[in-house]
Design a protein around this motif. Sequence first.
Motif, PDB file in Angstrom:
ATOM      1  N   THR A 120     -34.147  24.545  32.794  1.00 47.28           N
ATOM      2  CA  THR A 120     -32.948  24.316  33.610  1.00 47.28           C
ATOM      3  C   THR A 120     -32.498  25.609  34.289  1.00 47.28           C
ATOM      4  OG1 THR A 120     -32.284  22.594  32.077  1.00 47.28           O
ATOM      5  CG2 THR A 120     -30.598  23.401  33.584  1.00 47.28           C
ATOM      6  N   LEU A 121     -32.585  26.713  33.560  1.00 40.94           N
ATOM      7  CA  LEU A 121     -32.197  27.996  34.148  1.00 40.94           C
ATOM      8  C   LEU A 121     -33.078  28.316  35.362  1.00 40.94           C
ATOM      9  CD1 LEU A 121     -30.445  30.518  34.028  1.00 40.94           C
ATOM     10  CD2 LEU A 121     -32.109  31.551  32.485  1.00 40.94           C
ATOM     11  N   LEU A 122     -34.365  28.068  35.198  1.00 35.60           N
ATOM     12  CA  LEU A 122     -35.290  28.319  36.303  1.00 35.60           C
ATOM     13  C   LEU A 122     -34.972  27.399  37.491  1.00 35.60           C
ATOM     14  CD1 LEU A 122     -37.379  30.464  36.193  1.00 35.60           C
ATOM     15  CD2 LEU A 122     -39.124  28.773  35.684  1.00 35.60           C
ATOM     16  N   ARG A 123     -34.645  26.149  37.181  1.00 32.85           N
ATOM     17  CA  ARG A 123     -34.314  25.198  38.247  1.00 32.85           C
ATOM     18  C   ARG A 123     -33.021  25.604  38.961  1.00 32.85           C
ATOM     19  NH1 ARG A 123     -36.704  20.262  38.501  1.00 32.85           N
ATOM     20  NH2 ARG A 123     -34.758  19.308  39.177  1.00 32.85           N
ATOM     21  N   ALA A 124     -32.073  26.155  38.214  1.00 35.74           N
ATOM     22  CA  ALA A 124     -30.836  26.638  38.835  1.00 35.74           C
ATOM     23  C   ALA A 124     -31.144  27.808  39.758  1.00 35.74           C
ATOM     24  CB  ALA A 124     -29.829  27.042  37.770  1.00 35.74           C
ATOM     25  N   ILE A 125     -32.012  28.709  39.286  1.00 35.05           N
ATOM     26  CA  ILE A 125     -32.379  29.873  40.099  1.00 35.05           C
ATOM     27  C   ILE A 125     -33.061  29.425  41.390  1.00 35.05           C
ATOM     28  CG2 ILE A 125     -33.889  31.903  40.196  1.00 35.05           C
ATOM     29  CD1 ILE A 125     -33.328  32.274  37.183  1.00 35.05           C
ATOM     30  N   LEU A 126     -33.875  28.362  41.280  1.00 32.11           N
ATOM     31  CA  LEU A 126     -34.565  27.843  42.466  1.00 32.11           C
ATOM     32  C   LEU A 126     -33.629  27.032  43.363  1.00 32.11           C
ATOM     33  CD1 LEU A 126     -37.962  26.656  40.948  1.00 32.11           C
ATOM     34  CD2 LEU A 126     -37.710  28.285  42.819  1.00 32.11           C
ATOM     35  N   GLY A 127     -32.427  26.753  42.872  1.00 30.28           N
ATOM     36  CA  GLY A 127     -31.491  25.969  43.674  1.00 30.28           C
ATOM     37  C   GLY A 127     -31.716  24.478  43.571  1.00 30.28           C
ATOM     38  N   LEU A 128     -32.338  24.032  42.478  1.00 33.29           N
ATOM     39  CA  LEU A 128     -32.654  22.612  42.340  1.00 33.29           C
ATOM     40  C   LEU A 128     -31.601  21.850  41.541  1.00 33.29           C
ATOM     41  CD1 LEU A 128     -36.461  23.005  41.714  1.00 33.29           C
ATOM     42  CD2 LEU A 128     -35.472  21.674  43.566  1.00 33.29           C
ATOM     43  N   VAL A 129     -30.770  22.570  40.784  1.00 33.91           N
ATOM     44  CA  VAL A 129     -29.657  21.903  40.101  1.00 33.91           C
ATOM     45  C   VAL A 129     -28.373  22.653  40.445  1.00 33.91           C
ATOM     46  CG1 VAL A 129     -30.901  20.902  38.147  1.00 33.91           C
ATOM     47  CG2 VAL A 129     -30.115  23.257  38.003  1.00 33.91           C
ATOM     48  N   PRO A 130     -27.264  21.932  40.547  1.00 36.15           N
ATOM     49  CA  PRO A 130     -25.999  22.608  40.848  1.00 36.15           C
ATOM     50  C   PRO A 130     -25.562  23.489  39.680  1.00 36.15           C
ATOM     51  CG  PRO A 130     -25.679  20.226  40.566  1.00 36.15           C
ATOM     52  CD  PRO A 130     -27.137  20.478  40.444  1.00 36.15           C
ATOM     53  N   TYR A 131     -24.982  24.618  39.994  1.00 36.78           N
ATOM     54  CA  TYR A 131     -24.551  25.523  38.928  1.00 36.78           C
ATOM     55  C   TYR A 131     -23.204  26.136  39.302  1.00 36.78           C
ATOM     56  CZ  TYR A 131     -26.441  28.923  42.239  1.00 36.78           C
ATOM     57  OH  TYR A 131     -26.701  29.649  43.371  1.00 36.78           O
ATOM     58  N   THR A 132     -22.538  26.689  38.286  1.00 38.50           N
ATOM     59  CA  THR A 132     -21.331  27.477  38.554  1.00 38.50           C
ATOM     60  C   THR A 132     -21.689  28.943  38.362  1.00 38.50           C
ATOM     61  OG1 THR A 132     -20.707  27.271  36.230  1.00 38.50           O
ATOM     62  CG2 THR A 132     -19.805  25.639  37.757  1.00 38.50           C
ATOM     63  N   GLY A 133     -20.833  29.815  38.773  1.00 37.80           N
ATOM     64  CA  GLY A 133     -21.142  31.237  38.672  1.00 37.80           C
ATOM     65  C   GLY A 133     -21.898  31.704  39.902  1.00 37.80           C
ATOM     66  N   ARG A 134     -22.536  32.853  39.808  1.00 38.82           N
ATOM     67  CA  ARG A 134     -23.201  33.417  40.983  1.00 38.82           C
ATOM     68  C   ARG A 134     -24.661  33.741  40.719  1.00 38.82           C
ATOM     69  NH1 ARG A 134     -20.379  38.311  43.907  1.00 38.82           N
ATOM     70  NH2 ARG A 134     -20.502  38.986  41.741  1.00 38.82           N
ATOM     71  N   ILE A 135     -25.511  33.388  41.660  1.00 37.78           N
ATOM     72  CA  ILE A 135     -26.909  33.810  41.612  1.00 37.78           C
ATOM     73  C   ILE A 135     -27.171  34.561  42.907  1.00 37.78           C
ATOM     74  CG2 ILE A 135     -29.309  33.050  41.573  1.00 37.78           C
ATOM     75  CD1 ILE A 135     -28.496  30.687  39.892  1.00 37.78           C
ATOM     76  N   GLU A 136     -27.477  35.845  42.786  1.00 35.63           N
ATOM     77  CA  GLU A 136     -27.717  36.661  43.986  1.00 35.63           C
ATOM     78  C   GLU A 136     -29.165  37.121  44.017  1.00 35.63           C
ATOM     79  OE1 GLU A 136     -24.339  39.749  44.488  1.00 35.63           O
ATOM     80  OE2 GLU A 136     -24.393  39.121  42.396  1.00 35.63           O
ATOM     81  N   TRP A 137     -29.714  37.122  45.195  1.00 31.61           N
ATOM     82  CA  TRP A 137     -31.071  37.632  45.379  1.00 31.61           C
ATOM     83  C   TRP A 137     -30.988  39.023  45.976  1.00 31.61           C
ATOM     84  CZ3 TRP A 137     -35.070  34.973  43.448  1.00 31.61           C
ATOM     85  CH2 TRP A 137     -34.869  33.605  43.192  1.00 31.61           C
ATOM     86  N   GLY A 138     -31.863  39.889  45.560  1.00 32.73           N
ATOM     87  CA  GLY A 138     -31.930  41.205  46.179  1.00 32.73           C
ATOM     88  C   GLY A 138     -32.595  41.094  47.543  1.00 32.73           C
ATOM     89  N   ALA A 139     -32.596  42.198  48.255  1.00 34.95           N
ATOM     90  CA  ALA A 139     -33.271  42.202  49.544  1.00 34.95           C
ATOM     91  C   ALA A 139     -34.633  42.864  49.362  1.00 34.95           C
ATOM     92  CB  ALA A 139     -32.446  42.975  50.552  1.00 34.95           C
ATOM     93  N   SER A 140     -35.575  42.466  50.211  1.00 36.53           N
ATOM     94  CA  SER A 140     -36.882  43.111  50.123  1.00 36.53           C
ATOM     95  C   SER A 140     -36.830  44.414  50.924  1.00 36.53           C
ATOM     96  CB  SER A 140     -37.962  42.183  50.652  1.00 36.53           C
ATOM     97  OG  SER A 140     -37.726  41.917  52.006  1.00 36.53           O
ATOM     98  N   ARG A 141     -37.925  45.126  50.932  1.00 40.04           N
ATOM     99  CA  ARG A 141     -37.941  46.450  51.558  1.00 40.04           C
ATOM    100  C   ARG A 141     -37.517  46.416  53.018  1.00 40.04           C
ATOM    101  NH1 ARG A 141     -40.650  50.013  48.152  1.00 40.04           N
ATOM    102  NH2 ARG A 141     -41.516  48.863  46.405  1.00 40.04           N
ATOM    103  N   ASN A 142     -37.868  45.362  53.713  1.00 33.70           N
ATOM    104  CA  ASN A 142     -37.530  45.321  55.135  1.00 33.70           C
ATOM    105  C   ASN A 142     -36.163  44.678  55.382  1.00 33.70           C
ATOM    106  OD1 ASN A 142     -38.027  42.687  54.609  1.00 33.70           O
ATOM    107  ND2 ASN A 142     -39.982  42.604  55.704  1.00 33.70           N
ATOM    108  N   GLY A 143     -35.399  44.513  54.321  1.00 35.51           N
ATOM    109  CA  GLY A 143     -34.038  44.010  54.495  1.00 35.51           C
ATOM    110  C   GLY A 143     -33.926  42.497  54.543  1.00 35.51           C
ATOM    111  N   LYS A 144     -35.060  41.808  54.570  1.00 33.13           N
ATOM    112  CA  LYS A 144     -35.011  40.352  54.593  1.00 33.13           C
ATOM    113  C   LYS A 144     -34.817  39.810  53.171  1.00 33.13           C
ATOM    114  CE  LYS A 144     -37.728  39.580  58.739  1.00 33.13           C
ATOM    115  NZ  LYS A 144     -39.065  39.443  59.253  1.00 33.13           N
ATOM    116  N   PRO A 145     -34.445  38.529  53.063  1.00 34.03           N
ATOM    117  CA  PRO A 145     -34.308  37.977  51.711  1.00 34.03           C
ATOM    118  C   PRO A 145     -35.641  38.034  50.975  1.00 34.03           C
ATOM    119  CG  PRO A 145     -33.409  36.486  53.347  1.00 34.03           C
ATOM    120  CD  PRO A 145     -34.109  37.568  54.099  1.00 34.03           C
ATOM    121  N   LEU A 146     -35.558  38.158  49.660  1.00 32.56           N
ATOM    122  CA  LEU A 146     -36.773  38.208  48.845  1.00 32.56           C
ATOM    123  C   LEU A 146     -37.571  36.929  48.988  1.00 32.56           C
ATOM    124  CD1 LEU A 146     -36.142  39.680  45.315  1.00 32.56           C
ATOM    125  CD2 LEU A 146     -37.149  40.735  47.320  1.00 32.56           C
TER     126      LEU A 146
END
Lengths: 272, 300
Positions: free
Chosen positions: A56-82
């Motif tokens: 379930t945690l993995l599915r939340a990270i993938l955006g497949l189940v609704p969650y509360t709280g915050r999940i942030e992705w870092g940026a890649s070297r060229n500034g685009k989303p990971l």
Amino acid sequence: MTLNAVPDNAAPTFALRLTNVGVTLGARPILEHITFEPAVGQINAIIGPNGAGKTTLLRAILGLVPYTGRIEWGASRNGKPLRVGYVPQRLDFDRGIPMTVMDFMCAGLQRTPVWLGHHRQARQLAQTWLDRVGGKDWADQPLGRLSGGELQRVLLAMALSDEPEILLLDEPVSGVDVTGEELFCDLLASLQRDSRYTMLLVSHDLSIVTRHAQYVLCLNKTVKCSGRTVETLTAENLKALYQQEVALYAHTGEHEGHSHGHTHHHGGSCGK
Amino acid sequence: MSTALATIDLWSSVILPAIDEALRRILPTKWGEYQFMRYALLECLLLAPVCAAVGVKVVNFRMAFFSDAISHSAFAGVAIGLLLHESFSAADPRMTLVLFGLIVGLGIAYVRRTTDLSNDTVIGVFFSAVVALGIAIVTRSGARTTQFQRYLYGDILNLDSADLGLSLLLGIAVLVFMIAGFNRLILVGLNDELAHSRGIRVRLYDYLFTLLLALVVTVSIRTAGILLVTALLVIPAATARNLARSAGGMFWWAIAFGLLSGVAGTLASFSDYLANVGTGAVIVLASVFFFIISALLRHK
């Protein structure tokens, strides 16, 4: 998806950051107060008993189940989303479907439909990654004829072909025979050594975790413990995590390497 | 609006007559003598590949029962159309059956996504509901069984330019979808999460394919009939599956067998021996024949 300002050419400071994440299915809380940041460029294992909410945690990270709280992705070297690669748990599919390994890879890599043939560039890229996972001769084999371990390696090649910076793996070797499991884990370790992927690996197999993961997150609805594997997988922590199954897991941890069958045999009953 | 009307006019007064004339010259008199024969053949050339291409996904996704439920929704769709036709002459059962089929398709897809009931249970409930609804309406409003027979068995020898125009539009829609969505559907069919992780909007593709399938089934009903339309989708694709090793191979084999059985079945039904035999049935029997051969070849 939050884009943090990362100066050019600087190594990203984080790949993924979870802050107070919770998941509720129906009225039942599955995960609560998960705060966690996988170590960049390392293999991070998520362990815990059955029903702990690992998948379930993995599915939340993938955006497949609704969650509360915050999940942030870092940026890649060229500034685009990971870019995120995902290797699913054992694929449950109709093994009689006429589809070669190359069809499957190209379906993910090219826009033109595979019934018009395989695009030359997609084909080359697919072959490169098949070679990398040890599947040099698989291109024209039917996908359904591969063994469990081979199929997982094709799925890994598929994920890698997208040039991800972070890899999410959900029990990638469950149901795979011992040899296949060894091969897969060695492959992950060498990928991590050579290319510094940040990996998030869900596993119930502690012997794999102790040998391959540098960091570990112990999960049972909430975070029970986390940190460097060697420091975190102590007898007390495991006791707290698995409760009655302690003896078994402590034992497995000590005799890593030649206890696969043992682990699997008891693995099914843990936490139930 | 006026461009649409102009296009329809162009189709029925210029394009279709030109194609019809070409067919008349190409075909031997025995097969191309009457317009209804040429129209039937043209319908096969348009619909058979469309059904076969969609059928590839139906067979690989195990959606044959779903397709059957959509076709049986025509019981209710046609009954509603006949009922409405009494009050509004503009209401056409051919249209209401398509609309109703789309609604039923979306309904099944929605319930399947939002409950934990198994696929065939959900479909089974819808299947019974639409057939019962159709029978209820028809028995209530008096006997219309002769009208119904057209839809039960199909009526490929009775097509007009609007029917053929609709088939052409459907063919274009399916072609566009098969070019733009084929690869993504492969991944969606294998694993939702995997597809999602590669940026595919899984639910959108699920619903889009469901709609397209419902459209193909309901439009094809007037050719093959409620009872046999699923065969047009499933049998060529199943034959192809027996013979192919790759995704592309299955796609092209399915289209080839769809066309072959469609054309062979239609022409055979014009022969003196089969003069009074339903064309839809002959087409399906032809495709079953090819299927049996492919099954025998596979097990050798």
